[in-house]
Design a protein around this motif. Structure first.
Motif, PDB file in Angstrom:
ATOM      1  N   GLU A 350      29.610  40.930-116.937  1.00 19.09           N
ATOM      2  CA  GLU A 350      28.341  39.715-116.821  1.00 19.09           C
ATOM      3  C   GLU A 350      27.717  39.951-115.925  1.00 19.09           C
ATOM      4  O   GLU A 350      27.823  38.259-115.190  1.00 19.09           O
ATOM      5  N   TYR A 351      27.539  41.041-115.595  1.00 22.74           N
ATOM      6  CA  TYR A 351      25.877  40.640-113.704  1.00 22.74           C
ATOM      7  C   TYR A 351      24.591  39.789-113.838  1.00 22.74           C
ATOM      8  O   TYR A 351      24.365  39.778-115.244  1.00 22.74           O
ATOM      9  N   ASP A 352      24.398  39.188-112.549  1.00 22.51           N
ATOM     10  CA  ASP A 352      23.766  38.068-113.025  1.00 22.51           C
ATOM     11  C   ASP A 352      22.258  39.296-112.609  1.00 22.51           C
ATOM     12  O   ASP A 352      20.884  38.337-112.720  1.00 22.51           O
ATOM     13  N   SER A 353      22.543  40.084-112.163  1.00 23.61           N
ATOM     14  CA  SER A 353      21.375  40.960-111.483  1.00 23.61           C
ATOM     15  C   SER A 353      22.221  42.171-111.333  1.00 23.61           C
ATOM     16  O   SER A 353      23.314  42.523-110.806  1.00 23.61           O
ATOM     17  N   ALA A 354      21.182  43.518-110.774  1.00 23.83           N
ATOM     18  CA  ALA A 354      21.786  44.526-110.598  1.00 23.83           C
ATOM     19  C   ALA A 354      19.987  45.626-110.131  1.00 23.83           C
ATOM     20  O   ALA A 354      19.331  45.273-110.610  1.00 23.83           O
ATOM     21  N   PHE A 355      20.579  46.420-109.034  1.00 21.26           N
ATOM     22  CA  PHE A 355      19.987  47.058-108.574  1.00 21.26           C
ATOM     23  C   PHE A 355      20.411  48.251-108.813  1.00 21.26           C
ATOM     24  O   PHE A 355      21.430  48.729-109.205  1.00 21.26           O
ATOM     25  N   THR A 356      19.260  48.855-110.248  1.00 22.71           N
ATOM     26  CA  THR A 356      19.806  49.923-110.299  1.00 22.71           C
ATOM     27  C   THR A 356      19.272  51.417-110.336  1.00 22.71           C
ATOM     28  O   THR A 356      17.476  51.276-109.670  1.00 22.71           O
ATOM     29  N   ASP A 392      19.957  41.794-121.446  1.00 25.24           N
ATOM     30  CA  ASP A 392      20.532  40.995-122.313  1.00 25.24           C
ATOM     31  C   ASP A 392      20.745  40.185-121.878  1.00 25.24           C
ATOM     32  O   ASP A 392      21.010  38.953-122.426  1.00 25.24           O
ATOM     33  N   ILE A 393      22.146  40.413-121.459  1.00 24.54           N
ATOM     34  CA  ILE A 393      22.703  39.488-120.549  1.00 24.54           C
ATOM     35  C   ILE A 393      22.110  39.052-119.786  1.00 24.54           C
ATOM     36  O   ILE A 393      22.858  37.237-119.781  1.00 24.54           O
ATOM     37  N   VAL A 394      21.586  39.534-118.372  1.00 26.64           N
ATOM     38  CA  VAL A 394      21.243  38.124-117.678  1.00 26.64           C
ATOM     39  C   VAL A 394      19.712  36.923-118.625  1.00 26.64           C
ATOM     40  O   VAL A 394      20.028  35.912-118.453  1.00 26.64           O
ATOM     41  N   ILE A 395      19.333  37.634-119.299  1.00 28.83           N
ATOM     42  CA  ILE A 395      18.835  36.436-120.366  1.00 28.83           C
ATOM     43  C   ILE A 395      19.563  35.456-120.643  1.00 28.83           C
ATOM     44  O   ILE A 395      19.003  33.915-120.926  1.00 28.83           O
ATOM     45  N   ARG A 396      20.448  36.430-121.735  1.00 27.62           N
ATOM     46  CA  ARG A 396      21.086  35.282-122.463  1.00 27.62           C
ATOM     47  C   ARG A 396      21.625  34.013-121.240  1.00 27.62           C
ATOM     48  O   ARG A 396      21.690  32.842-121.392  1.00 27.62           O
ATOM     49  N   LYS A 397      22.288  34.798-119.942  1.00 28.29           N
ATOM     50  CA  LYS A 397      22.866  33.688-119.005  1.00 28.29           C
ATOM     51  C   LYS A 397      22.128  32.969-118.669  1.00 28.29           C
ATOM     52  O   LYS A 397      22.467  31.428-118.260  1.00 28.29           O
ATOM     53  N   ASN A 398      21.031  32.790-118.830  1.00 27.79           N
ATOM     54  CA  ASN A 398      20.269  31.864-117.407  1.00 27.79           C
ATOM     55  C   ASN A 398      19.816  31.285-118.794  1.00 27.79           C
ATOM     56  O   ASN A 398      19.600  30.105-118.690  1.00 27.79           O
ATOM     57  N   SER A 399      19.030  31.175-120.180  1.00 29.14           N
ATOM     58  CA  SER A 399      18.705  30.471-121.353  1.00 29.14           C
ATOM     59  C   SER A 399      20.298  29.428-121.286  1.00 29.14           C
ATOM     60  O   SER A 399      20.222  28.184-121.604  1.00 29.14           O
ATOM     61  N   ARG A 401      21.863  28.173-118.574  1.00 33.55           N
ATOM     62  CA  ARG A 401      21.688  26.991-118.401  1.00 33.55           C
ATOM     63  C   ARG A 401      20.770  25.730-117.764  1.00 33.55           C
ATOM     64  O   ARG A 401      21.075  25.160-117.214  1.00 33.55           O
ATOM     65  N   VAL A 402      20.125  26.258-119.290  1.00 34.36           N
ATOM     66  CA  VAL A 402      19.232  24.776-119.291  1.00 34.36           C
ATOM     67  C   VAL A 402      19.907  23.373-119.466  1.00 34.36           C
ATOM     68  O   VAL A 402      21.358  23.360-120.101  1.00 34.36           O
ATOM     69  N   GLY A 403      19.534  22.409-118.547  1.00 36.96           N
ATOM     70  CA  GLY A 403      20.576  21.087-119.312  1.00 36.96           C
ATOM     71  C   GLY A 403      21.539  21.064-117.011  1.00 36.96           C
ATOM     72  O   GLY A 403      22.344  20.412-117.149  1.00 36.96           O
ATOM     73  N   LYS A 404      22.085  22.000-117.077  1.00 38.79           N
ATOM     74  CA  LYS A 404      22.490  22.204-115.819  1.00 38.79           C
ATOM     75  C   LYS A 404      22.341  21.859-114.505  1.00 38.79           C
ATOM     76  O   LYS A 404      21.036  21.851-114.375  1.00 38.79           O
ATOM     77  N   VAL A 405      22.650  21.735-113.953  1.00 42.50           N
ATOM     78  CA  VAL A 405      22.079  20.833-112.057  1.00 42.50           C
ATOM     79  C   VAL A 405      22.974  21.756-111.394  1.00 42.50           C
ATOM     80  O   VAL A 405      23.773  22.722-110.995  1.00 42.50           O
ATOM     81  N   TYR A 406      21.427  22.422-110.560  1.00 42.41           N
ATOM     82  CA  TYR A 406      21.897  23.017-109.225  1.00 42.41           C
ATOM     83  C   TYR A 406      21.492  22.878-107.791  1.00 42.41           C
ATOM     84  O   TYR A 406      20.329  22.225-107.902  1.00 42.41           O
ATOM     85  N   GLU A 407      22.229  22.896-106.076  1.00 45.28           N
ATOM     86  CA  GLU A 407      21.724  22.550-105.635  1.00 45.28           C
ATOM     87  C   GLU A 407      20.650  24.200-105.395  1.00 45.28           C
ATOM     88  O   GLU A 407      21.449  25.161-104.694  1.00 45.28           O
ATOM     89  N   ALA A 450      14.480  28.029-119.015  1.00 44.10           N
ATOM     90  CA  ALA A 450      14.631  29.499-118.600  1.00 44.10           C
ATOM     91  C   ALA A 450      13.964  30.401-118.730  1.00 44.10           C
ATOM     92  O   ALA A 450      13.390  30.745-119.740  1.00 44.10           O
ATOM     93  N   LYS A 451      13.414  31.344-117.887  1.00 41.75           N
ATOM     94  CA  LYS A 451      12.747  32.715-118.001  1.00 41.75           C
ATOM     95  C   LYS A 451      13.554  33.459-118.016  1.00 41.75           C
ATOM     96  O   LYS A 451      14.704  33.399-117.538  1.00 41.75           O
ATOM     97  N   LYS A 452      12.759  34.468-117.687  1.00 41.34           N
ATOM     98  CA  LYS A 452      13.756  36.378-118.241  1.00 41.34           C
ATOM     99  C   LYS A 452      14.766  36.204-116.999  1.00 41.34           C
ATOM    100  O   LYS A 452      15.646  36.250-116.824  1.00 41.34           O
TER     101      LYS A 452
END
Ligand code: SAM
Ligand code: SF4
Length: 460
Positions: A350-356, A392-399, A401-407, A450-452
C-alpha cells in the motif's frame, strides 16, 4: 574506506584560475546558467558548481538565453533524458552564432565514450566536456577556454577522491539534501549508474555532521541524506550510527534518507524508526518489480517475500509509517504474470507514492543484451494497468486521512492567498490557510479534505 582520499584544497589548487576569472569579471560582469537534469545527486553537484562560479565573480543569469557560460549537467538513466540534452545543445548553437557563449556539458551522460564521440562529431561547438568525477575543476576549464581559446575534454573513469572544501550555492529553504556517499557497487542489470558514477565511496562522518550543523545555523530544519545505497555507508561508522549522531544535532527537526537498497537495509536501521525522534516515519524503498524471476534477472538480490518481510517489520514497529518506491515496467522478457506479481506487491505494501518507469535500454549494461520481446504497446498497457492499481490505493488512503492530525513543516506561504504548504513527517503534501505562520514553522493541522494526491487541512 582506507583507499578513499579526502581532498580539502581544491579551491586553493585552482586559486590562479579563480583569481584570473574574478579580475576579468570585475570589469566584464559575466553571468552563468546551469541546467540540471536527473536526480538529487546532479542537483547537488550543480549547487557546488554554482558556488565555484560565484567565487569566480560570475553572477547567475535569469536564463540560458542571456548567460555567458551555460552548463548542462546531464542524466543518463533513461533514453528520454539523453534525447532532451541533444535538443538543448542545438538551441545553444543559435545563441552562439550571435554572441560569445561558453558551452559546457557534464554529468552522467559525459561518462560514456560513445556519447563523447557523438558530441565531438555532431556538436563541435561545445567548449567543455567533463564528467561526474571532476566538476570541481570548472574554474580551470573556463579559464582555459576564455584566455587560451582551448577546448576541454576531461574525463576520469573513476576516482577515489572525495572533494570536501567546495562552496555550495543552495536554494534557500528549510529543507536540504546532504550527500553522504557517492557511486554504487550493485550493478543492477538495467542501470547505468555504476558505470557513470563509479564505485561507492563514503564521506567521513565528521564532515557530514559539520555540514548539517552549518545548514541548521542557516535555517534548515529537515535534511535528506543522499546516496545510491545509503545502507552501505562506511565513513568511519555504520549508517545506523550516523543516523544516531545526526539525531543529536540541536535545532534539526527532521531526518529522511534515500536511497536504500532493499537487500541492504539492516535490522539495526529498521529499529531506528520509531526510536530516533527526528527520523521521519517515511521510507523510499525501490522495489523495481514484484516478480522473483524479473528481480533475479535485474540482479536485485532479494525476493518479493524478503522485501515484504522488511516492510512488515517496519509497519509493526511504526504503524503510521508510509512508503514510496521505484517500479520498472517492460523489462526484457517480462510477462503479464510478472506484472500481476508487481501489482500484488503494490497492494500488499500500500504505497503512498511511486516513481514509475518504462524500461529504457542503456548501452553498456547487461540488460541491453537481453532479448526484448515486449512490444511498446504491451509495455504501455501494462504500465497503465500498474499505475491504475497504484493510484486506487493512493486515493483511497488519502481519503481515509480526513479528520487526522499531522505535524506540517511549512515550506511556503503564498503572500496573496495566505495558503501555506508543507509536508507531514509521513511525507504527505498538505496545504492549509495560514494564520501567523512562517516558512520553517512546525504546525499541527487537521485534514478536512482529501484531493487525489494531496491533502487540505485546517490549523489547530
Ligand atoms: N540507487 C537507487 C536504487 O537502487 O533504488 C536508484 C537510482 S536510479 C538513478 C533511480 C531509478 O531509475 C531506479 O530505481 C529505477 O527505477 C530507474 N531506472 C534506472 N535505470 C533504468 C532503466 N534503464 N530504465 C528505466 N528505469 C530505470
Ligand atoms: Fe542503479 Fe542498482 Fe546502483 Fe541503484 S543500486 S544505482 S538501481 S545499480
Amino acid at each position: 574506506m582506507k583507499e578513499i582520499q579526502i581532498v580539502r584544497d581544491t579551491v586553493l589548487n585552482q586559486q590562479y584560475a579563480i583569481n584570473d576569472l574574478y579580475r576579468y569579471n570585475l570589469e566584464q560582469n559575466k553571468t552563468y546558467f546551469i541546467v540540471t537534469f536527473g536526480c538529487q545527486m546532479n542537483e547537488h553537484d550543480s549547487e557546488k558548481m554554482m558556488g565555484l562560479l560565484e567565487l569566480c565573480g560570475f553572477k547567475k543569469a535569469d536564463s540560458e538565453e542571456s548567460a555567458d557560460v551555460v552548463i548542462f549537467n546531464t542524466c543518463a538513466v533513461r533514453e528520454n533524458a539523453e534525447l532532451k540534452i541533444y535538443g538543448n545543445i542545438g538551441r545553444i548553437k543559435k545563441i552562439k552564432e550571435k554572441r560569445d557563449v561558453i558551452l559546457g556539458l557534464c554529468g552522467c551522460m559525459m561518462q560514456q565514450k560513445h556519447i563523447i564521440e557523438k558530441i565531438k562529431k555532431s556538436y563541435p561547438y561545445v567548449d567543455i566536456i567533463f564528467g561526474t568525477h571532476n566538476y570541481h575543476e570548472l574554474p580551470m576549464y573556463i579559464n582555459e577556454v576564455l584566455f587560451k581559446k582551448n577546448k576541454i575534454v576531461n574525463l576520469l573513469e573513476d576516482s577515489k577522491a572525495i572533494i570536501e572544501d567546495l562552496p555550495s550555492k543552495r536554494k534557500k529553504g528549510v529543507k536540504a539534501f546532504v550527500n553522504i556517499m557517492q557511486g554504487c557497487n550493485n550493478f543492477c542489470t538495467f542501470c547505468i549508474v555504476p558505470y557513470t558514477r563509479g564505485r561507492e565511496k563514503s564521506r567521513e562522518y565528521g564532515d557530514i555532521i559539520k555540514e548539517i550543523e552549518e545548514l541548521v545555523r542557516s535555517g534548515v530544519k529537515e535534511v535528506t541524506l543522499l546516496g545510491q545505497n545509503v545502507n552501505s555507508y562506511s565513513g568511519g561508522i555504520t549508517f545506523a550510527e550516523l543516523l544516531e549522531k545526526i539525531n543529536e544535532i540541536e535545532g534539526l527537526e527532521r531526518i529522511r534518507f534515500m536511497t536504500s537498497h532493499p537487500k541492504d537495509i539492516s535490522d539495526e536501521v529498521i529499529d531506528k524508526f520509531g526510536k530516533l525522534e527526528k527520523l521521519c516515519e517515511y521510507l523510499h524503498l525501490p522495489v523495481q518489480s514484484g516478480s522473483n524471476e524479473i528481480l533475479k534477472r535485474m540482479n536485485r538480490r532479494y525476493t518479493h517475500e524478503a522485501y515484504l518481510e522488511k516492510i512488515n517489520k517496519l509497519k509493526k514497529n511504526v504503524p503510521e509509517m508510509t512508503f514510496s518506491t521505484d517500479i520498472i515496467i517492460g523489462f526484457p522478457g517480462e510477462s503479464e504474470a510478472d506484472v500481476d506479481k508487481t501489482i500484488e506487491l503494490i497492494k500488499e505494501v500500500e504505497y503512498d507514492s511511486a516513481f514509475t518507469f518504462i524500461y529504457s535500454k542503456r548501452v553498456g549494461t547487461p540488460a541491453a543484451t537481453f532479448d526484448d520481446d515486449v512490444s511498446d504497446d504491451e509495455k504501455h498497457q501494462r504500465f497503465d494497468r500498474m499505475l491504475n492499481a497504484l493510484n486506487d490505493i493512493v486515493i483511497r488512503k488519502n481519503s481515509e486521512r480526513v479528520g487526522k492530525v499531522y505535524e506540517v513543516l511549512v515550506e511556503a506561504v503564498d503572500d496573496n492567498t495566505k495558503l501555506a504548504t508543507g509536508r507531514s513527517r509521513e511525507n504527505h503534501l498538505i496545504s492549509f490557510h495560514a494564520q501567523n505562520v512562517s516558512v520553517g514553522d512546525l504546525v499541527d493541522v487537521t485534514i478536512v479534505k482529501a484531493k487525489k494526491f494531496s491533502l487540505e487541512g485546517e490549523m489547530i
